[in-house]
Structure formats: C-alpha cells, structure tokens
Enzyme design. Structure first.
Site, PDB file in Angstrom:
ATOM      1  N   ASN A   1      -1.029 -10.582   9.341  1.00 41.79           N
ATOM      2  CA  ASN A   1      -1.962  -9.487   9.567  1.00 41.79           C
ATOM      3  C   ASN A   1      -3.421  -9.950   9.518  1.00 41.79           C
ATOM      4  O   ASN A   1      -3.798 -10.722   8.636  1.00 41.79           O
ATOM      5  CB  ASN A   1      -1.741  -8.427   8.480  1.00 41.79           C
ATOM      6  N   GLU A   2      -4.224  -9.487  10.468  1.00 44.94           N
ATOM      7  CA  GLU A   2      -5.674  -9.750  10.556  1.00 44.94           C
ATOM      8  C   GLU A   2      -6.099 -11.058   9.871  1.00 44.94           C
ATOM      9  O   GLU A   2      -6.862 -11.075   8.901  1.00 44.94           O
ATOM     10  CB  GLU A   2      -6.525  -8.575  10.074  1.00 44.94           C
TER      11      GLU A   2
ATOM     12  N   TRP B   1      -4.061   3.854  11.873  1.00 47.63           N
ATOM     13  CA  TRP B   1      -4.071   3.550  10.448  1.00 47.63           C
ATOM     14  C   TRP B   1      -4.690   4.743   9.781  1.00 47.63           C
ATOM     15  O   TRP B   1      -5.842   5.068  10.105  1.00 47.63           O
ATOM     16  CB  TRP B   1      -4.916   2.303  10.146  1.00 47.63           C
TER      17      TRP B   1
ATOM     18  N   GLN C   1       0.800  -1.214   0.000  1.00 51.82           N
ATOM     19  CA  GLN C   1       0.000   0.000   0.000  1.00 51.82           C
ATOM     20  C   GLN C   1       0.837   1.272   0.000  1.00 51.82           C
ATOM     21  O   GLN C   1       0.348   2.340  -0.343  1.00 51.82           O
ATOM     22  CB  GLN C   1      -0.924  -0.010   1.217  1.00 51.82           C
TER      23      GLN C   1
ATOM     24  N   GLU D   1      -4.080  -1.322  14.362  1.00 54.39           N
ATOM     25  CA  GLU D   1      -4.751  -0.404  13.443  1.00 54.39           C
ATOM     26  C   GLU D   1      -6.007   0.117  14.106  1.00 54.39           C
ATOM     27  O   GLU D   1      -6.746  -0.645  14.734  1.00 54.39           O
ATOM     28  CB  GLU D   1      -5.178  -1.107  12.134  1.00 54.39           C
TER      29      GLU D   1
END
Ligand SMILES: *[C@@H]1O[C@H](CO)[C@@H](O)[C@H](O)[C@H]1NC(C)=O
Ligand SMILES: *[C@@H]1O[C@H](CO)[C@@H](O)[C@H](O)[C@H]1NC(C)=O
Ligand SMILES: *[C@@H]1O[C@H](CO)[C@@H](O)[C@H](O)[C@H]1NC(C)=O
Ligand SMILES: *[C@@H]1O[C@H](CO)[C@@H](O)[C@H](O)[C@H]1NC(C)=O
Ligand SMILES: *[C@@H]1O[C@H](CO)[C@@H](O)[C@H](O)[C@H]1NC(C)=O
Ligand SMILES: *[C@@H]1O[C@H](CO)[C@@H](O)[C@H](O)[C@H]1NC(C)=O
Length: 501
Positions: free
Chosen positions: A185-186, A434, A42, A391
């Site tokens: 991540n998540e 975030w 990103q 986040e």
C-alpha cells in the site's frame, strides 16, 4: 541539464473554466468497479484474539492522542457479516481490504494460524455470496513486530523472502476467489513517513520538525526501504505469474500515493521544482516498475545514497505490475525550496531536502483538475497503464452528524474528474472510496473520519449509522442519482508529467 530539457518551453498559467456534463453510473463502462475500502489494523480490531501477534503498528505511538489504537477499532473481525450486509445495501461492486500478516502467519514466518486463515476465507466467501468482488492488499503498514525486531524489517533484504512466502500463502489459499491483488500500500508515503519523517510505524528518522526518533537515518533509510519494497513486490509478483496466474487468472499491482502537483508561480524555478517533486514522489517507484530504473534527477541528487539495481533486479522489477493502484486525495502547489541540499546544512539530508521543494496545500476539498492532471500524467508518462483508484475521500471531524454534505460534494467532484480523464483516454478501471466506515486512522486516530458509515466508538456495540454520503453513493451506484453539470476553474495544465529520464 539534459534532465530538464523537457521543461525548456515557457508556459504561462492561464486560468480556464471547463465544464463537466451531467453524469450517472451508466457513463462508466459496465465492468468498471465501484467500491469502498478499509485496511486490517484499522477495521478488524481483535488485536490479540485467536493467535494474532502484534505488528509494528500495534506498539507505535502516533501523533494524535489515541490510547486505544486499533485494539478494537470497528471490531470488523467479529462484525464482518454485519458489515458485508451494509456493503450490499450500499450496492458496492467491490470491497478493498488488507490481510493482517501477523494474524495469518504469527511472527511473520513459519506455520499458518488456522483461525486467521479461516477468518479471511469466511470474509471472502461472505463477500462473494453477496456479489461483491474482493480486492486484496497484502501489506498495509502492519509488518509483524517479530520481523522488525529480528532483522529491521524493510531495511533488510531478508524481507524479500519473508514477504514472498507470505504472499505465496495468500495466493494459494485465497487466489481462486481473489482476482485483484495489491502487494504494498502507498509505498512512497510508507517509505517517507516511516523512514524519513518518522511519523508512521516503525517511526525511524534522524530528527525532524515533527518527531524525535530514537533511531534511524533519514538520509539513507527511505531509499533503502523503497528499494527493498520494490524488490519484494517484484518477487511476489513474479511468483504469482509463474505459479498461479494461469490457473487463477487474476492480476497483481503496486500502489503509490499520488498528489496533484502544480507550480506555485509561473516561474521557471517553480516549474522545475514541480517536475523534480513529481520525480521524487511518483517517478521514484513508478520509473523502476515501468522502465527498470530510478529517475535521472534522483540519481543525480541522491547520489550514492540511492541503491542501485543490478541488471537482473532491474529486469525483475520492470513490468512487474499489471496495473497501478493510485491513492489520491488532494493537490499541492510546489515552490522551489529556500533551503537546498547543498547550501545550508549539507549533512542534514532527508527526503524533502533532497527533493528541494516546498509543497503548499491548496485545501482539503476535492481539486478536480488536480485529480485529472494525475491521471493524465500517469497516462502520458507510463504508457497508459491500467489504473485502480484505491483510495479517495474526505476527512471530517469524527462526529455523529450524519449530514456530511461536504463529503458528498467531494465524491461527486472526484468521480466527475475521473470520468473526464477516462474520456480523455486514461485506462482507469475502478474507484474505491476511503473509507467504507469510520476507522482508526493512521495518523489521526479516531479524531478524523472518512467513513460512509458513522461508527459510535463509545458504544460497546460499535453501532454503525449511514451518513448522507452512504445514501448518495448507493443512489449513484443504482443509477438513480444524476450528478449535475459542474463548472471547474483550473489553471491551464502544463503539468505534462514529461519524463526526465
Ligand atoms: C546516515 O548515513 C550516512 C551514510 O551512511 C552517514 O554518513 C551519516 O553519518 C548517517 N547519519 C546518522 C545520523 O547516523
Ligand atoms: C478543511 O479545510 C477547511 C478550510 O481550510 C478547515 O476549516 C477544516 O478544518 C479542514 N478540515 C479538516 C478535516 O482538515
Ligand atoms: C474539528 O475539530 C477541531 C479540533 O477539535 C476544531 O478546532 C474544529 O473547529 C473542528 N472543525 C469542525 C468543522 O467542526
Ligand atoms: C488529454 O489527453 C491529451 C493527450 O494524451 C493531453 O495532451 C491533454 O493534456 C489531456 N487533457 C487533459 C485535460 O488532461
Ligand atoms: C454512542 O454510544 C453511547 C454509549 O452507548 C451512547 O451514550 C451515545 O448516545 C451514542 N452516541 C450516538 C451519537 O448515538
Ligand atoms: C437506489 O438507491 C437509493 C438510495 O439508497 C434508494 O433510495 C432507492 O430506492 C434505490 N432505487 C432502486 C431502484 O434501487
């Protein structure tokens, strides 16, 4: 119905008003870490520069129309020094970023790419020079495409060995300077989005109302992927503990996305649905990590489609996370689903029909009592683990309007909720906004932004400009901002998070 016995006490929802006192940075422990976050695909751009090969994200066609994807993004790969200066200006104590696997090890396995290695060494050095602690995520949705093509990525147990080898390189090369690691991540949203709903790369599903997938099986794959994710995490974590931890003195954690969940009505059915939803969303991954097995409710409902841990695997996974990384944005109401797994379409299983509940968004603003309830649930259900909020933030339309008052309100209300939870015993140790700057977003592309800094994506120089939220956060971090007392209206919490195991 043993599993639901904890819910046998009827509790009415009563609306209460509570209060947060005025607070400042100094109300948090001195070693509490305040930071902000990005992720490789990103932020970095430079997608085909210096030997990086594509990840599954590069070729994925997301819902939003964003034809350029993360090809350039913020060009963090070339602008990292400029961005670290901005972080310093913000007063960040820590920066969370992720490592692009296919930049460090092109094609996922084999030789290290020296230029990729140098980039991450430079970034880490730049952060430390500016007194900013690196918080590194190994995997943020960007599997090397080569591994997806070769054996189906996370659906195949071969991923465990390759992920561990990648982690080994990261620990060895960066571990003297990195004290905080996140493996994946998540993981819950990853498994659901990528293998049940198909809206995240690699975009597999049976068929859903969101996406037509060319391939996949929503009734089995999310569970298989999550199982392999847990085993890969445990393998990397065990390697860290055996080979590196005593010298490097860092810690390693796992991360999930955690909604606040609250029953839509005070009916028994909605209350049970809320418990089941919590089991499916959080217990699915956290119960194995903390206690060594899936929640009973999932075992019963998912049946033979839920993989089984061998005794040895259960021992490996149990206790493999030194802390929990929590990604939290919002709170949802939960209502018993009108279409249950067994009634209407018995063969059309997918994650949400298994869960048997509907979630109803309350809004996109901060719901402080929801955030507090998440932290209280984690404290009570998982033996009060150390927590980092990895986040939290607010999306707005990407716009050059720098007066993002609603973002400032969101952040201060979230931080206030977190402070309440800490005062009530939660072992929360850090908070990452975030995002540090506007990014290429996973689902929304460049349409929605969370950044403290605006990025002009039409400008060849990708100029960054501070939003109001940037100056608010820097003021908060240097102790000059005093957040005013707030009244909070919330339903009296009976979101006890009681385990159904
Ligand atoms: C998905 O997998 C299950 C279990 O193996 C199987 O019964 C079902 O037919 C598969 N569905 C599709 C759409 O392939
Ligand atoms: C947030 O919610 C408000 C009110 O429901 C809506 O008007 C706004 O468009 C939403 N913003 C985003 C970014 O979804
Ligand atoms: C955000 O953008 C959407 C779609 O472009 C638009 O409908 C909506 O009104 C915008 N919201 C705000 C708050 O500007
Ligand atoms: C505070 O902690 C206690 C004990 O862990 C718990 O019973 C209570 O619900 C918590 N309060 C809030 C507001 O979360
Ligand atoms: C963004 O960059 C473009 C191209 O340089 C420029 O024309 C435009 O004015 C910039 N927008 C803002 C809000 O600065
Ligand atoms: C604290 O931060 C604010 C906002 O960036 C700034 O205006 C102020 O000068 C800073 N104060 C100190 C003492 O550093």
């Amino acid at each position: 119905m043993k599993a639901f016995s904890v819910l046998s006490i009827y509790v009415a929802i009563v609306f209460l008003t509570s209060h947060t006192d005025a607070f400042t940075r100094d109300d948090f422990p001195e070693d509490f870490l305040f930071g902000a976050a990005t992720s490789a695909y990103q932020w970095e751009g430079a997608a085909d520069v210096d030997g990086r090969t594509p990840s599954v994200w590069d070729g994925f066609t997301p819902i939003a129309d964003n034809k350029d994807k993360g090809y350039i993004a913020c060009d963090g790969y070339h602008k990292y020094k400029e961005d670290v200066k901005l972080m310093k200006k913000l007063g960040l104590e820590a920066f969370r970023f992720s490592i692009s696997w296919s930049r460090l090890i092109p094609n996922g396995r084999g030789p290290i790419n020296p230029k990729g290695l140098q980039f991450y060494k430079n970034l880490i050095k730049e952060l430390l020079t500016h007194g900013i602690e690196p918080h590194v995520t190994l995997y943020h949705y960007d599997l090397p495409q080569a591994l997806e093509d070769e054996y189906g990525g996370w659906l195949n147990r071969k991923i465990i060995e390759d992920f561990t080898a990648f982690a080994d390189v990261c620990f060895r090369e960066f571990g003297d300077d990195v004290k905080l690691w996140i493996t994946i991540n998540e993981a819950n949203v990853f498994a659901i989005g990528a293998y049940s709903q198909g809206f995240l790369p690699p975009g597999r599903c049976s068929t859903t109302k969101y996406v037509k997938c060319s391939t996949g099986n929503s009734s089995t794959e999310p569970y298989i992927a999550a199982h392999n994710i847990l085993l890969a995490h445990a393998s990397a974590s065990n390697l860290y503990r055996l080979k590196y931890k005593s010298k490097q003195r860092g810690s390693i954690g796992f991360s999930i996305y955690a909604y606040g969940f609250f029953p839509y009505t005070n009916s028994k059915e909605d209350e049970i649905a809320t418990q089941r939803t919590t089991d499916f969303f959080s217990g699915w991954l956290l119960k194995p990590l903390v206690f060594g097995d899936y929640p009973d409710s999932m075992k019963r409902i998912v049946g033979t489609r839920l993989p089984v841990f061998s005794e040895e695997e259960s021992e490996q996974v149990k206790g493999s996370s030194d802390f929990l990384g929590i990604i939290h944005y919002t709170t949802m109401y939960v209502r018993k689903s009108t279409t249950t797994t067994s009634s209407i379409l018995p063969r059309d299983h997918e994650f949400f029909t298994d869960m048997g509940a509907e979630t109803i968004p309350i809004g996109n603003q901060s719901i402080p009592w929801g955030f507090e309830s998440v932290l209280d649930y984690l404290k009570q259900s998982y033996d009060n683990p150390p927590i980092y909020i990895l986040e939290n933030g607010l999306a707005t339309n990407h716009s050059s309007t720098l007066q993002d008052t609603e973002r400032v309100e969101y952040i201060q209300s979230s931080i206030g909720a977190m402070l309440n939870a800490i005062r009530n015993g939660s072992d929360t140790r850090g908070y990452f906004l975030w995002s540090m700057i506007d990014l290429y977003e996973l689902v929304a592309g460049y349409k929605l932004s969370f950044g403290l800094y605006y990025v002009n994506f039409s400008d060849p120089g990708l100029e960054r400009s501070p939003k109001l939220s940037a100056s608010w956060y820097s003021g908060f971090l240097n102790g000059t901002v005093v957040v005013a007392p707030q009244d909070i209206t919330h339903p009296q919490s009976h979101f006890s998070g009681s385990s159904s195991m």
